[in-house]
Design a protein around this motif. Structure first.
Motif, mmCIF file in Angstrom:
data_model
loop_
_atom_site.group_PDB
_atom_site.id
_atom_site.type_symbol
_atom_site.label_atom_id
_atom_site.label_comp_id
_atom_site.label_asym_id
_atom_site.label_seq_id
_atom_site.Cartn_x
_atom_site.Cartn_y
_atom_site.Cartn_z
ATOM 1 N N THR A 1 0.826 -1.212 0.000
ATOM 2 C CA THR A 1 0.000 0.000 0.000
ATOM 3 C C THR A 1 0.859 1.260 0.000
ATOM 4 O O THR A 1 0.565 2.219 -0.719
ATOM 5 C CB THR A 1 -0.931 0.007 1.224
ATOM 6 N N LEU A 2 1.910 1.265 0.804
ATOM 7 C CA LEU A 2 2.766 2.441 0.911
ATOM 8 C C LEU A 2 3.568 2.705 -0.359
ATOM 9 O O LEU A 2 3.978 3.836 -0.606
ATOM 10 C CB LEU A 2 3.736 2.289 2.091
ATOM 11 N N THR A 3 3.804 1.663 -1.151
ATOM 12 C CA THR A 3 4.659 1.830 -2.332
ATOM 13 C C THR A 3 3.877 1.791 -3.647
ATOM 14 O O THR A 3 4.483 1.709 -4.713
ATOM 15 C CB THR A 3 5.759 0.743 -2.357
ATOM 16 N N SER A 4 2.551 1.834 -3.557
ATOM 17 C CA SER A 4 1.723 1.795 -4.767
ATOM 18 C C SER A 4 0.716 2.935 -4.744
ATOM 19 O O SER A 4 0.099 3.191 -3.715
ATOM 20 C CB SER A 4 0.962 0.469 -4.850
ATOM 21 N N ARG A 5 0.567 3.599 -5.867
ATOM 22 C CA ARG A 5 -0.443 4.650 -5.957
ATOM 23 C C ARG A 5 -1.822 4.014 -6.014
ATOM 24 O O ARG A 5 -2.025 2.977 -6.668
ATOM 25 C CB ARG A 5 -0.213 5.513 -7.198
ATOM 26 N N LEU A 6 -2.766 4.615 -5.333
ATOM 27 C CA LEU A 6 -4.129 4.106 -5.326
ATOM 28 C C LEU A 6 -4.709 4.071 -6.734
ATOM 29 O O LEU A 6 -5.405 3.131 -7.102
ATOM 30 C CB LEU A 6 -5.008 4.958 -4.396
ATOM 31 N N SER A 7 -4.388 5.066 -7.530
ATOM 32 C CA SER A 7 -4.911 5.100 -8.903
ATOM 33 C C SER A 7 -4.408 3.897 -9.708
ATOM 34 O O SER A 7 -5.148 3.341 -10.524
ATOM 35 C CB SER A 7 -4.523 6.404 -9.588
ATOM 36 N N ASP A 8 -3.154 3.475 -9.466
ATOM 37 C CA ASP A 8 -2.630 2.292 -10.162
ATOM 38 C C ASP A 8 -3.375 1.032 -9.725
ATOM 39 O O ASP A 8 -3.665 0.157 -10.544
ATOM 40 C CB ASP A 8 -1.135 2.127 -9.901
ATOM 41 N N MET A 9 -3.663 0.939 -8.422
ATOM 42 C CA MET A 9 -4.410 -0.221 -7.919
ATOM 43 C C MET A 9 -5.819 -0.257 -8.513
ATOM 44 O O MET A 9 -6.301 -1.316 -8.921
ATOM 45 C CB MET A 9 -4.489 -0.191 -6.396
ATOM 46 N N ILE A 10 -6.454 0.900 -8.563
ATOM 47 C CA ILE A 10 -7.817 0.970 -9.109
ATOM 48 C C ILE A 10 -7.810 0.628 -10.600
ATOM 49 O O ILE A 10 -8.695 -0.096 -11.074
ATOM 50 C CB ILE A 10 -8.427 2.361 -8.838
ATOM 51 N N ASP A 11 -6.802 1.110 -11.331
ATOM 52 C CA ASP A 11 -6.696 0.764 -12.759
ATOM 53 C C ASP A 11 -6.567 -0.744 -12.950
ATOM 54 O O ASP A 11 -7.207 -1.328 -13.830
ATOM 55 C CB ASP A 11 -5.498 1.462 -13.402
ATOM 56 N N LEU A 12 -5.746 -1.380 -12.117
ATOM 57 C CA LEU A 12 -5.578 -2.831 -12.207
ATOM 58 C C LEU A 12 -6.876 -3.558 -11.878
ATOM 59 O O LEU A 12 -7.289 -4.468 -12.608
ATOM 60 C CB LEU A 12 -4.463 -3.292 -11.253
ATOM 61 N N ILE A 13 -7.542 -3.133 -10.826
ATOM 62 C CA ILE A 13 -8.817 -3.763 -10.443
ATOM 63 C C ILE A 13 -9.856 -3.552 -11.530
ATOM 64 O O ILE A 13 -10.639 -4.450 -11.847
ATOM 65 C CB ILE A 13 -9.300 -3.220 -9.078
ATOM 66 N N GLU A 14 -9.845 -2.364 -12.144
ATOM 67 C CA GLU A 14 -10.787 -2.082 -13.232
ATOM 68 C C GLU A 14 -10.545 -3.016 -14.418
ATOM 69 O O GLU A 14 -11.490 -3.533 -15.003
ATOM 70 C CB GLU A 14 -10.659 -0.621 -13.662
ATOM 71 N N ARG A 15 -9.274 -3.240 -14.750
ATOM 72 C CA ARG A 15 -8.962 -4.158 -15.852
ATOM 73 C C ARG A 15 -9.382 -5.590 -15.512
ATOM 74 O O ARG A 15 -9.860 -6.314 -16.370
ATOM 75 C CB ARG A 15 -7.468 -4.123 -16.165
ATOM 76 N N LEU A 16 -9.215 -5.981 -14.242
ATOM 77 C CA LEU A 16 -9.511 -7.366 -13.849
ATOM 78 C C LEU A 16 -10.991 -7.600 -13.546
ATOM 79 O O LEU A 16 -11.541 -8.639 -13.903
ATOM 80 C CB LEU A 16 -8.676 -7.762 -12.630
ATOM 81 N N LEU A 17 -11.636 -6.646 -12.858
ATOM 82 C CA LEU A 17 -12.994 -6.879 -12.355
ATOM 83 C C LEU A 17 -14.059 -5.949 -12.911
ATOM 84 O O LEU A 17 -15.242 -6.150 -12.661
ATOM 85 C CB LEU A 17 -13.004 -6.779 -10.821
ATOM 86 N N GLY A 18 -13.675 -4.912 -13.593
ATOM 87 C CA GLY A 18 -14.657 -3.989 -14.148
ATOM 88 C C GLY A 18 -14.676 -2.659 -13.429
ATOM 89 O O GLY A 18 -14.173 -2.509 -12.317
#
Length: 190
Positions: free
Chosen positions: A107-124
């Motif tokens: 969490t500390l080393t990842s931008r939230l926007s990058d996590m959301i982009d990945l989740i969007e690609r995987l789950l919608g």
């Protein structure tokens, strides 16, 4: 609304979020399969070394994020001492501390926007937006609870405890209503 990414930049910030989350998932599965204390201690040393590799400021921030965990570690210790099973309590507490520290590291080393982009690609898009909003509201609600607590202490000498719940609940609903209005104004979740 706030993100949880550390301002103390480390080499881990440059790694893509997908592999970090995949490694975290794999690490967590292996950690919970382990039953012997020695491999768990090795996992603790590994995670501590990764945290330390980020520098002193980064390590202090990671330790601050562990503060809520210590209550549960103490509770586990008392419970397992009462059950006369301290070794099992140590195993569970060690797993908890290592898993939460590893998750905090990602969490500390990842931008939230990058996590959301990945989740969007995987789950919608809808799932990603829902998760992103939930993650962003945690610090907001924490700040609101702190402000309500300060206001309570300014007016009363009694402990606030449960008395903050109604104000915090109304504030959370108010924030959710404002967010829903903003989403509707931008076209909703098409």
């Amino acid at each position: 609304m706030l993100g949880l990414t550390s301002a103390h930049k480390t080499w881990m910030h440059r790694l893509p979020v997908g592999p970090k989350l995949a490694l975290l998932a794999l690490f967590s599965v292996v950690l919970f399969w382990l039953d012997n204390l020695w491999p768990m201690l090795v996992a603790l040393v590994l995670v501590a070394a990764l945290v330390a590799s980020g520098g002193a400021g980064f390590a202090r921030q990671a330790l601050r994020l562990l503060q809520p965990v210590w209550f549960f570690v103490a509770l586990l210790a008392v419970w397992h001492l009462w059950l006369n099973d301290p070794l099992n309590g140590l195993r569970i507490a060690l797993r908890l501390v290592v898993a939460v520290t590893a998750a905090n590291l990602v969490t500390l080393t990842s931008r939230l926007s990058d996590m959301i982009d990945l989740i969007e690609r995987l789950l919608g898009r809808k799932v990603a937006l829902t998760l992103g909003l939930a993650l962003r509201f945690v610090p907001v609600l924490g700040e609101r609870a702190a402000m309500l607590s300060l206001a309570w202490r300014a007016r009363s000498q009694k402990r606030a405890a449960w008395r903050l719940v109604p104000g915090l609940t109304v504030g959370a609903f108010d924030e959710a209503d404002h967010m829903a209005e903003a989403l509707r104004a931008r076209g909703g979740l098409v």
